[in-house]
Design a protein around this motif. Structure first.
Motif, PDB file in Angstrom:
ATOM      1  N   ALA A 181       3.888  12.402   3.906  1.00 41.16           N
ATOM      2  CA  ALA A 181       4.790  11.624   4.944  1.00 41.16           C
ATOM      3  C   ALA A 181       5.263  10.527   4.500  1.00 41.16           C
ATOM      4  CB  ALA A 181       3.917  11.473   6.105  1.00 41.16           C
ATOM      5  N   GLY A 182       5.007  10.371   3.232  1.00 40.68           N
ATOM      6  CA  GLY A 182       5.638   8.977   2.335  1.00 40.68           C
ATOM      7  C   GLY A 182       4.757   7.702   2.562  1.00 40.68           C
ATOM      8  N   GLY A 183       3.459   7.940   2.679  1.00 40.52           N
ATOM      9  CA  GLY A 183       2.639   6.657   2.675  1.00 40.52           C
ATOM     10  C   GLY A 183       1.702   6.987   1.575  1.00 40.52           C
ATOM     11  N   GLU A 184       0.993   5.905   1.246  1.00 41.47           N
ATOM     12  CA  GLU A 184      -0.016   6.052   0.151  1.00 41.47           C
ATOM     13  C   GLU A 184      -1.483   5.474   0.776  1.00 41.47           C
ATOM     14  OE1 GLU A 184      -1.135   3.294  -3.928  1.00 41.47           O
ATOM     15  OE2 GLU A 184       1.079   3.215  -3.255  1.00 41.47           O
ATOM     16  N   LYS A 185      -2.358   6.250   0.736  1.00 44.05           N
ATOM     17  CA  LYS A 185      -3.606   6.230   1.524  1.00 44.05           C
ATOM     18  C   LYS A 185      -4.548   5.014   0.918  1.00 44.05           C
ATOM     19  CE  LYS A 185      -7.529   8.485   3.286  1.00 44.05           C
ATOM     20  NZ  LYS A 185      -7.717   8.082   4.740  1.00 44.05           N
ATOM     21  N   MET A 186      -5.126   4.288   1.540  1.00 44.43           N
ATOM     22  CA  MET A 186      -5.796   3.140   0.882  1.00 44.43           C
ATOM     23  C   MET A 186      -7.223   2.987   1.774  1.00 44.43           C
ATOM     24  SD  MET A 186      -3.615   0.094  -0.493  1.00 44.43           S
ATOM     25  CE  MET A 186      -2.676   0.169  -1.885  1.00 44.43           C
ATOM     26  N   GLU A 187      -8.316   2.634   1.311  1.00 40.43           N
ATOM     27  CA  GLU A 187      -9.401   2.474   2.085  1.00 40.43           C
ATOM     28  C   GLU A 187      -9.157   0.895   2.752  1.00 40.43           C
ATOM     29  OE1 GLU A 187     -11.809   4.307   2.699  1.00 40.43           O
ATOM     30  OE2 GLU A 187     -10.581   5.855   1.686  1.00 40.43           O
ATOM     31  N   LYS A 188      -9.813   0.404   3.549  1.00 38.23           N
ATOM     32  CA  LYS A 188      -9.532  -0.627   4.559  1.00 38.23           C
ATOM     33  C   LYS A 188      -9.332  -2.111   3.623  1.00 38.23           C
ATOM     34  CE  LYS A 188     -10.536  -2.663   8.740  1.00 38.23           C
ATOM     35  NZ  LYS A 188     -11.617  -2.813  10.048  1.00 38.23           N
ATOM     36  N   ASP A 189     -10.504  -2.281   2.788  1.00 39.35           N
ATOM     37  CA  ASP A 189     -10.320  -3.525   1.989  1.00 39.35           C
ATOM     38  C   ASP A 189      -9.262  -3.656   1.320  1.00 39.35           C
ATOM     39  OD1 ASP A 189     -12.844  -4.303   3.629  1.00 39.35           O
ATOM     40  OD2 ASP A 189     -14.026  -4.358   2.043  1.00 39.35           O
ATOM     41  N   GLU A 190      -9.082  -2.520   0.381  1.00 40.48           N
ATOM     42  CA  GLU A 190      -7.956  -2.535  -0.573  1.00 40.48           C
ATOM     43  C   GLU A 190      -6.421  -2.759   0.184  1.00 40.48           C
ATOM     44  OE1 GLU A 190      -5.896   0.086  -3.944  1.00 40.48           O
ATOM     45  OE2 GLU A 190      -7.413   0.881  -2.704  1.00 40.48           O
ATOM     46  N   PHE A 191      -6.341  -2.045   1.310  1.00 41.88           N
ATOM     47  CA  PHE A 191      -5.275  -1.952   2.065  1.00 41.88           C
ATOM     48  C   PHE A 191      -5.100  -3.315   2.672  1.00 41.88           C
ATOM     49  CE2 PHE A 191      -3.660  -2.106   6.621  1.00 41.88           C
ATOM     50  CZ  PHE A 191      -2.624  -1.175   6.543  1.00 41.88           C
ATOM     51  N   ALA A 218      -9.556 -12.253   7.385  1.00 38.93           N
ATOM     52  CA  ALA A 218      -9.769 -13.194   6.062  1.00 38.93           C
ATOM     53  C   ALA A 218      -9.694 -12.526   4.698  1.00 38.93           C
ATOM     54  CB  ALA A 218     -11.350 -13.468   6.125  1.00 38.93           C
ATOM     55  N   LYS A 219      -9.571 -11.091   4.681  1.00 37.30           N
ATOM     56  CA  LYS A 219      -9.394 -10.251   3.572  1.00 37.30           C
ATOM     57  C   LYS A 219      -7.827 -10.178   3.421  1.00 37.30           C
ATOM     58  CE  LYS A 219     -13.870  -7.775   4.147  1.00 37.30           C
ATOM     59  NZ  LYS A 219     -14.363  -6.591   4.838  1.00 37.30           N
ATOM     60  N   MET A 220      -6.825 -10.699   3.972  1.00 36.94           N
ATOM     61  CA  MET A 220      -5.550 -10.334   3.829  1.00 36.94           C
ATOM     62  C   MET A 220      -5.273 -11.707   3.113  1.00 36.94           C
ATOM     63  SD  MET A 220      -4.273  -9.612   7.779  1.00 36.94           S
ATOM     64  CE  MET A 220      -4.888  -8.209   8.808  1.00 36.94           C
ATOM     65  N   HIS A 221      -3.943 -11.377   2.348  1.00 39.00           N
ATOM     66  CA  HIS A 221      -3.356 -12.573   1.375  1.00 39.00           C
ATOM     67  C   HIS A 221      -2.668 -13.522   2.238  1.00 39.00           C
ATOM     68  CE1 HIS A 221       0.599 -11.179   1.497  1.00 39.00           C
ATOM     69  NE2 HIS A 221       0.679  -9.945   1.124  1.00 39.00           N
ATOM     70  N   GLN A 222      -2.665 -14.748   1.846  1.00 33.42           N
ATOM     71  CA  GLN A 222      -2.017 -15.675   2.674  1.00 33.42           C
ATOM     72  C   GLN A 222      -0.413 -15.586   2.925  1.00 33.42           C
ATOM     73  OE1 GLN A 222      -3.975 -18.452   2.891  1.00 33.42           O
ATOM     74  NE2 GLN A 222      -2.818 -19.677   3.796  1.00 33.42           N
ATOM     75  N   GLY A 223      -0.507 -15.762   4.244  1.00 35.89           N
ATOM     76  CA  GLY A 223       1.030 -15.576   4.639  1.00 35.89           C
ATOM     77  C   GLY A 223       1.141 -14.168   5.159  1.00 35.89           C
ATOM     78  N   ALA A 224       0.268 -13.242   5.164  1.00 38.11           N
ATOM     79  CA  ALA A 224       0.266 -12.045   5.673  1.00 38.11           C
ATOM     80  C   ALA A 224       1.004 -11.885   7.151  1.00 38.11           C
ATOM     81  CB  ALA A 224      -0.880 -11.323   5.685  1.00 38.11           C
ATOM     82  N   ILE A 225       1.675 -11.010   7.683  1.00 44.02           N
ATOM     83  CA  ILE A 225       2.348 -10.792   8.950  1.00 44.02           C
ATOM     84  C   ILE A 225       1.610  -9.409   9.781  1.00 44.02           C
ATOM     85  CG2 ILE A 225       4.408 -10.209  10.154  1.00 44.02           C
ATOM     86  CD1 ILE A 225       5.854 -11.994   8.567  1.00 44.02           C
ATOM     87  N   VAL A 226       1.369  -9.687  10.839  1.00 43.31           N
ATOM     88  CA  VAL A 226       0.713  -8.549  11.567  1.00 43.31           C
ATOM     89  C   VAL A 226       1.308  -8.452  12.841  1.00 43.31           C
ATOM     90  CG1 VAL A 226      -1.547  -7.612  12.602  1.00 43.31           C
ATOM     91  CG2 VAL A 226      -1.582  -9.289  10.635  1.00 43.31           C
TER      92      VAL A 226
END
Length: 312
Positions: A181-191, A218-226
């Motif tokens: 479906a066009g997505g790359e699966k990752m585990e949560k921390d890496e994601f 806290a695990k997201m990189h600086q400036g991430a948008i949610v």
């Protein structure tokens, strides 16, 4: 047979019901106490997500055989008690996928390009200064999708048109299914560490409540948008507010908040910790499915199920 409609839904629904000889009562947003007064003789309740259908309402619905939900989620209903009383629950999971996906992209654009604060500064403060609002393009960014069902997959399609890379966190899908479906699966921390922007497309369940927490932000990189397009509570709003205040998050978009099901006819006040921030924040009142096209689609889906259930 009687149908009670308590929200603004497609006109196709009352038209179909009346054409089959069904008595239709329309009382848009009657409030909990009034709903208890008028639901007693209804065979089918047609609604969207307000109000919460709890035991007291279900006990007042002495003739009810079906609740037709003109949206995707049904967590606003006490499903176990409804089933115990023999009340069928139907919904329209496919009717609004594109509408919700388009709004998710709208929020990503707004937050990346600061269009809302720019509008406020120009129209409110009469300041014309483009250098206050230097943003980012979506092209080249990595979009993280939490949940890869119908809506998530449609967001992925739209994101590809913008030149975004798409990664997926969905424990219930295999890497092969995501890739197809066009997505790359990752585990949560890496994601969390990889995504520039994250959009959320999951039902609210005991497993997904507080799924994106203080620790996750806290695990997201600086400036991430949610952006939360699912249900209030999946994203911890206190954590998101702190992320905005600290600068950890570059923006937060919400079409849902945890307090949206409050009884606003009583003493409750609509509130989210995000309301106390002055950062890059955009909220809408759960309008993901509020397009003419989506409501027409939903009307067709709901009509088909009601007609089949009641043999109309």
């Amino acid at each position: 047979m009687k149908a009670l409609i308590i929200d603004n839904v497609s006109k196709k629904i009352p038209e179909m019901l009346r054409s089959k000889g069904v008595d239709v009562e329309i009382a848009v947003m009657p409030g909990v106490e009034r709903l208890k007064e008028i639901i007693g003789d209804a065979d089918v309740l047609v609604m969207r997500v307000l109000p919460s259908i709890d035991r007291s309402i279900l006990d007042a619905a002495t003739n009810l055989k079906m609740i037709a939900v003109c949206s995707v989620g049904t967590t606003h209903i006490d499903l176990d008690y409804a089933r115990e009383k023999g009340i069928a629950i139907i919904n329209a999971p496919a009717g609004s996928s594109n509408a919700v996906a388009e709004l998710a992209m709208c929020k990503l654009l707004e937050l990346n390009r600061h269009t809302i604060p720019a509008h406020v500064e120009v129209s409110g403060d009469r300041i014309w200064e483009k250098n206050h609002f230097v943003g980012h393009e979506l092209r080249g960014q990595t979009l993280g999708l939490v949940g890869f069902g119908r809506i998530g997959r449609r967001v992925a399609e739209l994101a590809r048109a913008f030149g975004m890379r798409t990664i997926v966190y969905d424990p219930y899908m295999t890497a092969e299914q995501c890739a197809a479906a066009g997505g790359e699966k990752m585990e949560k921390d890496e994601f969390l560490a990889t995504a520039d922007c994250i959009t959320i497309h999951l039902p609210l369940t005991p497993e997904t409540d507080n799924l994106i927490s203080f620790d996750d932000i806290a695990k997201m990189h600086q400036g991430a948008i949610v952006v939360n397009m699912s249900r209030g509570g999946v994203l911890n709003e206190e954590a998101a507010a702190e992320g905005l205040k600290s600068g950890k998050l570059g923006g937060v978009g919400m079409d849902v908040i945890k307090g949206e099901l409050a009884d606003l006819a009583g003493n409750d006040v609509l509130y989210s910790p995000l309301f106390d921030t002055d950062g890059n924040y955009a909220v809408t009142p759960h309008i993901g499915a509020c397009t003419v096209e989506a409501q027409e689609n939903i009307g067709d889906i709901i009509n088909e199920q009601i007609a089949a259930f009641f043999h109309l």
